[in-house]
Design a protein around this motif. Structure first.
Motif, PDB file in Angstrom:
ATOM      1  N   THR A  78       5.407 -13.248  -3.988  1.00 13.81           N
ATOM      2  CA  THR A  78       5.445 -12.134  -3.583  1.00 13.81           C
ATOM      3  C   THR A  78       4.225 -11.257  -3.624  1.00 13.81           C
ATOM      4  O   THR A  78       3.663 -10.575  -2.792  1.00 13.81           O
ATOM      5  N   ARG A  79       3.704 -11.368  -5.013  1.00 17.07           N
ATOM      6  CA  ARG A  79       2.661 -10.711  -5.516  1.00 17.07           C
ATOM      7  C   ARG A  79       1.456 -11.517  -4.397  1.00 17.07           C
ATOM      8  O   ARG A  79       0.533 -10.568  -3.930  1.00 17.07           O
ATOM      9  N   LEU A  80       1.203 -12.449  -4.305  1.00 14.93           N
ATOM     10  CA  LEU A  80       0.136 -12.997  -3.350  1.00 14.93           C
ATOM     11  C   LEU A  80       0.392 -12.334  -2.059  1.00 14.93           C
ATOM     12  O   LEU A  80      -0.741 -12.143  -1.170  1.00 14.93           O
ATOM     13  N   SER A  81       1.535 -12.357  -1.434  1.00 21.92           N
ATOM     14  CA  SER A  81       1.800 -11.834  -0.154  1.00 21.92           C
ATOM     15  C   SER A  81       1.353 -10.340   0.115  1.00 21.92           C
ATOM     16  O   SER A  81       0.682 -10.128   1.027  1.00 21.92           O
ATOM     17  N   ALA A  82       1.697  -9.799  -1.063  1.00 25.27           N
ATOM     18  CA  ALA A  82       1.199  -8.093  -0.819  1.00 25.27           C
ATOM     19  C   ALA A  82      -0.220  -8.149  -0.940  1.00 25.27           C
ATOM     20  O   ALA A  82      -0.761  -7.438  -0.356  1.00 25.27           O
ATOM     21  N   VAL A  83      -0.799  -8.984  -1.811  1.00 21.94           N
ATOM     22  CA  VAL A  83      -2.318  -8.819  -1.823  1.00 21.94           C
ATOM     23  C   VAL A  83      -3.064  -9.272  -0.829  1.00 21.94           C
ATOM     24  O   VAL A  83      -4.087  -8.763  -0.200  1.00 21.94           O
ATOM     25  N   LEU A  84      -2.660 -10.403  -0.174  1.00 20.10           N
ATOM     26  CA  LEU A  84      -3.169 -11.075   1.001  1.00 20.10           C
ATOM     27  C   LEU A  84      -2.967 -10.206   2.158  1.00 20.10           C
ATOM     28  O   LEU A  84      -4.137  -9.977   3.054  1.00 20.10           O
ATOM     29  N   ALA A  85      -1.789  -9.351   2.384  1.00 21.18           N
ATOM     30  CA  ALA A  85      -1.674  -8.567   3.387  1.00 21.18           C
ATOM     31  C   ALA A  85      -2.787  -7.512   3.491  1.00 21.18           C
ATOM     32  O   ALA A  85      -3.350  -7.095   4.473  1.00 21.18           O
ATOM     33  N   ILE A  86      -2.734  -6.808   2.152  1.00 26.43           N
ATOM     34  CA  ILE A  86      -3.793  -5.690   2.260  1.00 26.43           C
ATOM     35  C   ILE A  86      -5.230  -6.465   2.204  1.00 26.43           C
ATOM     36  O   ILE A  86      -6.016  -5.742   3.048  1.00 26.43           O
ATOM     37  N   LEU A  87      -5.516  -7.562   2.016  1.00 26.84           N
ATOM     38  CA  LEU A  87      -6.832  -8.236   1.740  1.00 26.84           C
ATOM     39  C   LEU A  87      -7.116  -8.226   3.414  1.00 26.84           C
ATOM     40  O   LEU A  87      -8.193  -7.987   3.885  1.00 26.84           O
ATOM     41  N   VAL A  88      -6.328  -8.923   3.986  1.00 25.09           N
ATOM     42  CA  VAL A  88      -6.385  -9.030   5.522  1.00 25.09           C
ATOM     43  C   VAL A  88      -6.623  -7.983   6.270  1.00 25.09           C
ATOM     44  O   VAL A  88      -7.528  -7.709   7.263  1.00 25.09           O
ATOM     45  N   GLY A  89      -5.797  -7.176   6.238  1.00 25.52           N
ATOM     46  CA  GLY A  89      -5.868  -5.750   6.890  1.00 25.52           C
ATOM     47  C   GLY A  89      -7.249  -5.183   6.425  1.00 25.52           C
ATOM     48  O   GLY A  89      -7.883  -4.395   7.424  1.00 25.52           O
ATOM     49  N   ALA A 130     -10.036  -6.661   5.589  1.00 29.02           N
ATOM     50  CA  ALA A 130     -10.928  -7.424   6.219  1.00 29.02           C
ATOM     51  C   ALA A 130     -10.964  -7.114   7.909  1.00 29.02           C
ATOM     52  O   ALA A 130     -12.287  -7.029   8.434  1.00 29.02           O
ATOM     53  N   LEU A 131     -10.093  -7.190   8.459  1.00 27.75           N
ATOM     54  CA  LEU A 131      -9.926  -6.813   9.817  1.00 27.75           C
ATOM     55  C   LEU A 131     -10.602  -5.294   9.942  1.00 27.75           C
ATOM     56  O   LEU A 131     -11.193  -5.362  11.099  1.00 27.75           O
ATOM     57  N   GLY A 132     -10.116  -4.471   9.207  1.00 28.89           N
ATOM     58  CA  GLY A 132     -10.826  -3.188   9.394  1.00 28.89           C
ATOM     59  C   GLY A 132     -12.651  -3.049   9.282  1.00 28.89           C
ATOM     60  O   GLY A 132     -12.899  -2.481  10.145  1.00 28.89           O
ATOM     61  N   LEU A 152     -12.409   3.143   4.082  1.00 29.72           N
ATOM     62  CA  LEU A 152     -11.144   3.044   3.796  1.00 29.72           C
ATOM     63  C   LEU A 152     -10.919   1.480   3.909  1.00 29.72           C
ATOM     64  O   LEU A 152      -9.921   1.127   3.144  1.00 29.72           O
ATOM     65  N   SER A 153     -11.362   0.778   4.863  1.00 26.06           N
ATOM     66  CA  SER A 153     -11.268  -0.726   4.879  1.00 26.06           C
ATOM     67  C   SER A 153     -11.765  -1.435   3.464  1.00 26.06           C
ATOM     68  O   SER A 153     -11.218  -2.043   2.976  1.00 26.06           O
ATOM     69  N   ALA A 160      -0.591   5.020   1.728  1.00 29.39           N
ATOM     70  CA  ALA A 160      -1.391   6.057   2.354  1.00 29.39           C
ATOM     71  C   ALA A 160      -2.459   5.817   2.892  1.00 29.39           C
ATOM     72  O   ALA A 160      -2.804   6.420   4.126  1.00 29.39           O
ATOM     73  N   LEU A 161      -3.517   4.990   2.564  1.00 28.07           N
ATOM     74  CA  LEU A 161      -4.622   4.622   3.072  1.00 28.07           C
ATOM     75  C   LEU A 161      -4.376   3.979   4.237  1.00 28.07           C
ATOM     76  O   LEU A 161      -5.021   3.985   5.492  1.00 28.07           O
ATOM     77  N   GLY A 162      -3.569   2.731   4.447  1.00 27.82           N
ATOM     78  CA  GLY A 162      -3.037   2.163   5.741  1.00 27.82           C
ATOM     79  C   GLY A 162      -2.305   3.210   6.709  1.00 27.82           C
ATOM     80  O   GLY A 162      -2.790   3.225   8.031  1.00 27.82           O
ATOM     81  N   ALA A 163      -1.747   4.089   6.247  1.00 23.64           N
ATOM     82  CA  ALA A 163      -1.039   5.207   7.117  1.00 23.64           C
ATOM     83  C   ALA A 163      -2.294   6.005   7.923  1.00 23.64           C
ATOM     84  O   ALA A 163      -2.133   6.355   9.009  1.00 23.64           O
ATOM     85  N   GLY A 164      -3.157   6.492   6.979  1.00 22.59           N
ATOM     86  CA  GLY A 164      -4.038   7.132   7.454  1.00 22.59           C
ATOM     87  C   GLY A 164      -4.949   6.508   8.265  1.00 22.59           C
ATOM     88  O   GLY A 164      -5.465   7.015   9.632  1.00 22.59           O
ATOM     89  N   LEU A 165      -5.285   5.099   8.047  1.00 23.75           N
ATOM     90  CA  LEU A 165      -6.203   4.354   8.816  1.00 23.75           C
ATOM     91  C   LEU A 165      -5.563   4.208  10.194  1.00 23.75           C
ATOM     92  O   LEU A 165      -5.980   4.121  11.419  1.00 23.75           O
TER      93      LEU A 165
END
Length: 194
Positions: A9-20, A22-24, A59-60, A87-92
């Motif tokens: 679960t921790r890895l999934s959360a961290v990877l989702a934020i990292l990938v998001g 990186a794509l930004g 923000l990315s 908040a960061l993801g919502a604003g972006l």
């Protein structure tokens, strides 16, 4: 929840934020919009993501740093960082969605001013005959959803995550000490025999 499930679960959360994040960052260098100008030229003015949405790269980068920090911080900061990620993801996402759906003139003003020398929103609106969008604003919307999702998962499950390893702890736990602890003490300039 088992320790292995907690780690996944921790890895999934961290990877989702990292990938998001990186794509930004990648999206900030790509063409988001093309503005057609009524000046007789047939070449549209390309508008990169960093010009269309000024906060995209900062923000990315913040999302990338936040994801990495989530791997080592304690419980209280996990919750704080998870809220910041949401908040960061919502604003972006809101900024990218606005550009993708509305194609506003203010998003092309910098590159159009560079190409024509005209400035001011009314002046630019008067010479821009059309604005087309590439897929990159929508990719960034999807990336921001990943950041929000990762932050949400972190917020919901942070209490189950194991604490950071010994090398990140600042407290001295009472109990048996091994030779590694003694070497760490020596590295810090402390006498392990006292």
């Amino acid at each position: 929840m088992t320790e292995a499930a907690s780690r996944r679960t921790r890895l999934s959360a961290v990877l989702a934020i990292l990938v998001g994040g990186a794509l930004g960052i990648i999206g900030s260098t790509q063409t988001w919009l093309e503005a057609t100008i009524d000046d007789g030229s047939q070449v549209p003015v390309a508008v990169p993501g960093a010009d269309a949405l000024a906060v995209l790269a900062p923000l990315s980068l913040a999302a990338l740093a936040l994801a990495l920090a989530l791997t080592i911080v304690g419980r209280v900061l996990r919750y704080a960082f998870a809220v910041i990620a949401v908040a960061l993801g919502a604003g972006l996402g809101w900024g990218a969605f606005r550009i993708a759906s509305q194609r506003p003139v203010d998003a092309v003003s910098g590159p159009v001013t560079d190409a024509t020398g005209l400035s001011g929103e009314q002046g630019i609106a008067g010479i821009v005959s059309g604005i087309t969008a590439t897929p990159w604003p929508w990719v960034t919307v999807a990336a921001s959803l990943l950041i929000v999702l990762g932050g949400g998962v972190a917020l919901a499950t942070a209490h189950r995550w194991s604490t950071a390893g010994r090398k990140y702890r600042t407290d001295r736990a009472a109990g048996p000490r091994d030779s590694i602890d003694s070497w760490d003490d020596l590295s810090r300039g402390e006498d392990p025999t006292t």
